[in-house]
Design an enzyme around this catalytic site. Sequence first.
Site, PDB file in Angstrom:
ATOM      1  CG  ASP A 106      -1.934   0.971   1.342  1.00 49.29           C
ATOM      2  OD1 ASP A 106      -2.378   1.424   0.270  1.00 49.29           O
ATOM      3  OD2 ASP A 106      -2.373   1.304   2.468  1.00 49.29           O
ATOM      4  CG  ASN A 133      -6.899   0.409  -0.490  1.00 46.41           C
ATOM      5  OD1 ASN A 133      -7.171  -0.489  -1.288  1.00 46.41           O
ATOM      6  ND2 ASN A 133      -5.749   1.036  -0.484  1.00 46.41           N
TER       7      ASN A 133
HETATM    8 ZN   LIG Z   1      -4.636   4.857   0.578  1.00 42.83          ZN
END
Ligand SMILES: [Zn+2]
Length: 287
Positions: free
Chosen positions: A80, A230
């Site tokens: 990420d 996410n």
């Molecule tokens: Zn993010």
Amino acid sequence: MLYTMKALLKVAKANKFAVPAFNICSFDMLKAIMEEVEAQRAPVILEIHPDEIDYLGDPFVATVKEYALRSNVPVVIHMDHGGTIADVMRAIRNGYTSVMIDASLADYEDNVALTSQVVELAHQVGVSVEAELGTIGNNGGSYEGGSDTIIYTDPDQAVDFVNRTGIDTLAIAIGTAHGLYPKDVKPELNLPLLKELNKRIDIPFVLHGGSGNPDAEVSEAVKYGVGKVNLSSDLKSVFFNEIRRVLNENPDMYEPNQVYPTPNEKVKEVVRHKLHILNTIGKADLY
Ligand SMILES: [Zn+2]
């Protein structure tokens, strides 16, 4: 089963469901998430931020990979918000099957250049690449950052960006923010913009900062090309709040198998709810 992001989301987009990307910050969170997705026959993306891996250490990824290989649901291990080539190389060495390079705060041409370089490197070894255009907001408290104001993704620029970089997934800014929303802020997704992007771009979109947006809006977004959502703050907040409660109410408790079960249950409840919103339940059977 270990998958690349490209292979995982191809099926998701064709069948109009999204796969949640959960940030894992401890073994217990990994265990809780995997037990729940396996129970729900759902594919999953296990996401680790560079700050998280700095804390956990590289050997943690070997554990995640082992978990994925032993699992009977599709799993992607994703970095990420990588910021540099060094972040990307570290992730590839550790066995991630997908990386994000985030140069969204740089000038457009610099974003194109760095993202293209990452695609060139990662694709040589079969690793998928996510990049970001526009900027996701920041509610504070999350190290994922973002800008104080959301700059929406521009459709013309997005078409150019996807064509020039060759990325596999695009993180778009359509009105989400990292972290938890303050109580007086009502988050709202720009669905007309998403529909326009979806008409013009084939690769799956990624929604960052998906914690706290209204469920109905997120479910709607899945119908228009969003393949990955996410989720970090929603899980971490229930996990640590429950640990705090358990320890405060049981000052003498110290065995992990006594401390963690109810925090893990809280994580599982959130995982189950998100899988439901994203239409992911039972979808492991499509792979
Ligand atoms: Zn993010």
